[in-house]
Design a protein around this motif. Sequence first.
Motif, PDB file in Angstrom:
ATOM      1  N   PRO A  86       5.532 -18.341 -99.997  1.00 23.62           N
ATOM      2  CA  PRO A  86       6.499 -17.936-101.032  1.00 23.62           C
ATOM      3  C   PRO A  86       5.933 -16.837-101.928  1.00 23.62           C
ATOM      4  N   SER A  87       6.821 -15.974-102.407  1.00 23.12           N
ATOM      5  CA  SER A  87       6.408 -14.846-103.251  1.00 23.12           C
ATOM      6  C   SER A  87       6.398 -15.274-104.716  1.00 23.12           C
ATOM      7  N   TYR A  88       5.288 -15.833-105.148  1.00 21.30           N
ATOM      8  CA  TYR A  88       5.169 -16.313-106.521  1.00 21.30           C
ATOM      9  C   TYR A  88       4.742 -15.178-107.446  1.00 21.30           C
ATOM     10  N   THR A  89       5.418 -15.073-108.590  1.00 22.05           N
ATOM     11  CA  THR A  89       5.118 -14.024-109.561  1.00 22.05           C
ATOM     12  C   THR A  89       3.693 -14.136-110.075  1.00 22.05           C
ATOM     13  N   ALA A  90       3.193 -15.353-110.255  1.00 23.70           N
ATOM     14  CA  ALA A  90       1.824 -15.525-110.750  1.00 23.70           C
ATOM     15  C   ALA A  90       0.811 -14.892-109.801  1.00 23.70           C
ATOM     16  N   ASP A  91       1.025 -15.045-108.498  1.00 26.96           N
ATOM     17  CA  ASP A  91       0.115 -14.442-107.523  1.00 26.96           C
ATOM     18  C   ASP A  91       0.170 -12.916-107.613  1.00 26.96           C
ATOM     19  N   LEU A  96      -2.108  -7.650-109.449  1.00 27.96           N
ATOM     20  CA  LEU A  96      -1.941  -6.426-110.231  1.00 27.96           C
ATOM     21  C   LEU A  96      -2.957  -6.339-111.364  1.00 27.96           C
ATOM     22  N   ARG A  97      -3.352  -7.482-111.910  1.00 28.66           N
ATOM     23  CA  ARG A  97      -4.402  -7.464-112.934  1.00 28.66           C
ATOM     24  C   ARG A  97      -5.708  -6.946-112.350  1.00 28.66           C
ATOM     25  N   THR A  98      -5.978  -7.289-111.090  1.00 32.12           N
ATOM     26  CA  THR A  98      -7.172  -6.763-110.421  1.00 32.12           C
ATOM     27  C   THR A  98      -7.044  -5.258-110.206  1.00 32.12           C
ATOM     28  N   PRO A 123       4.039 -21.090-114.995  1.00 33.05           N
ATOM     29  CA  PRO A 123       4.582 -20.277-116.096  1.00 33.05           C
ATOM     30  C   PRO A 123       3.523 -19.910-117.130  1.00 33.05           C
ATOM     31  N   GLU A 124       2.555 -20.826-117.390  1.00 29.02           N
ATOM     32  CA  GLU A 124       1.514 -20.521-118.369  1.00 29.02           C
ATOM     33  C   GLU A 124       0.717 -19.288-117.959  1.00 29.02           C
ATOM     34  N   GLU A 125       0.394 -19.222-116.660  1.00 28.86           N
ATOM     35  CA  GLU A 125      -0.391 -18.080-116.182  1.00 28.86           C
ATOM     36  C   GLU A 125       0.422 -16.794-116.247  1.00 28.86           C
ATOM     37  N   ILE A 126       1.705 -16.879-115.887  1.00 26.81           N
ATOM     38  CA  ILE A 126       2.571 -15.694-115.942  1.00 26.81           C
ATOM     39  C   ILE A 126       2.561 -15.104-117.344  1.00 26.81           C
ATOM     40  N   MET A 127       2.772 -15.962-118.358  1.00 21.20           N
ATOM     41  CA  MET A 127       2.893 -15.456-119.722  1.00 21.20           C
ATOM     42  C   MET A 127       1.550 -15.138-120.354  1.00 21.20           C
ATOM     43  N   ALA A 128       0.475 -15.626-119.749  1.00 18.02           N
ATOM     44  CA  ALA A 128      -0.858 -15.216-120.193  1.00 18.02           C
ATOM     45  C   ALA A 128      -1.222 -13.835-119.651  1.00 18.02           C
ATOM     46  N   LEU A 129      -0.727 -13.535-118.459  1.00 15.94           N
ATOM     47  CA  LEU A 129      -1.072 -12.272-117.804  1.00 15.94           C
ATOM     48  C   LEU A 129      -0.172 -11.120-118.214  1.00 15.94           C
ATOM     49  N   ALA A 130       1.062 -11.416-118.638  1.00 12.41           N
ATOM     50  CA  ALA A 130       2.027 -10.339-118.873  1.00 12.41           C
ATOM     51  C   ALA A 130       3.015 -10.693-119.970  1.00 12.41           C
ATOM     52  N   GLY A 131       3.556  -9.637-120.596  1.00  7.71           N
ATOM     53  CA  GLY A 131       4.691  -9.811-121.475  1.00  7.71           C
ATOM     54  C   GLY A 131       5.948  -9.979-120.650  1.00  7.71           C
ATOM     55  N   ILE A 132       6.995 -10.492-121.282  1.00  8.52           N
ATOM     56  CA  ILE A 132       8.261 -10.742-120.597  1.00  8.52           C
ATOM     57  C   ILE A 132       9.350  -9.900-121.249  1.00  8.52           C
TER      58      ILE A 132
END
Length: 401
Positions: A86-91, A96-98, A123-132
């Motif tokens: 599955p294409s998870y946004t967190a992955d 992209l952070r790398t 969701p915690e990782e998503i919002m830690a890595l990026a703004g929404i």
Amino acid sequence: MLKIGIYGGTFSPPHLGHVNAARCALEYLALDKLLFVPTALPPHKELPPGSPTPEQRAAMTRIAADQVGCPERVETAELELHRPGPSYTADTLRALRTRYPDGELWVLMGSDMFLTLQDWHAPEEIMALAGICAFDRTQAGCDRLEEQADYLRERYHAKVEILPLDGRIEVSSTQLRAKLAAGGGGEGLSPAVYGYILLHRLYGTQADLKHLNEEDLRCCSYSMIRAKRIPHIHGTEEEAVRLAQHWGACETDARRAGILHDCTKYLSLKEQLDLCRKYHVELDELEEQAVKLLHSKTGACIARYVFGENDDIYNAIFWHTTGKANMTCLEKILYLADYIEPNRDFPGVEELRALAYQDLDAAMLRGLEMSIRDLTQRGVSVHRHTMEARNWFDTKLHTKT
């Protein structure tokens, strides 16, 4: 620090609402880069049976991204297509952070996705890595979006922006797919994306490519080129029609030749050569190496074998780059229309435009001489057909006098 927007989705198909949202996000967030990220396997829904392949959705997304109009800032990132599962946004954000360790990442999403963000994978990782950044497509839903934004800020310490979309374009992908299957739907898509769908008979479309009307032919042509080329294509089409009206040639043939004349302009040398071999086009040594000489030949083949255009159109497109001796009226018209269409701006173009409506052969000689001089000054080899054409028109005009 680069400010990067990540706009993910199935993009099946990418429609005008997506394009408008991307344009608004670029300005509102002052993004340095916006990445369209088509999903391979969306985790939140199943794609309908018979959906385009991930590669086809990626191709349509590239076309849509090009339509945003900022090619230096907007591109398509296909990293999810090459990742299993599955294409998870967190992955994706982790990858992209790398890639952009110092970048400021922003995930762009529609209101429906935004309202369920807390239910996503990690969701915690998503919002830690990026703004929404959530798109507000309707004023009625604004209060709900603000409530969700406040919740995410409090619960996840999220950085959240609500983006009101200018010129709201209400497009439902589900309804759009149904319209396409029923023979409509083009109004919700950029012409180039619609043309890709027709060419590949996606979403149940069954276009007869050999009998397309001019509007659909135009869409198909635009799907094969870059957006920045469209003004030239349109200008050449209209100039060819004006010249045909003036000189008594077939206006329909002139229009269709103009629409298709550059349809293979952006193919690589290998792709051009492969098409020439496929359609048995003989090439000389210079043509084997000069990609700019080949699009007229491959474009002519696509016009004939894919779109069913007649021999007059085929020959006009085939010779519109080099010219040749003893050209037909339509061949001269397309050659000159390509040269003098309204977007062209170079020394001598106004005189050449005027001459094209006074003496077609004299305009051809002038245009060929200008082309030879330009190529010579730039150190580019002049094809023998161009030299033969110049000599033929020069002899004809001197014989007249």
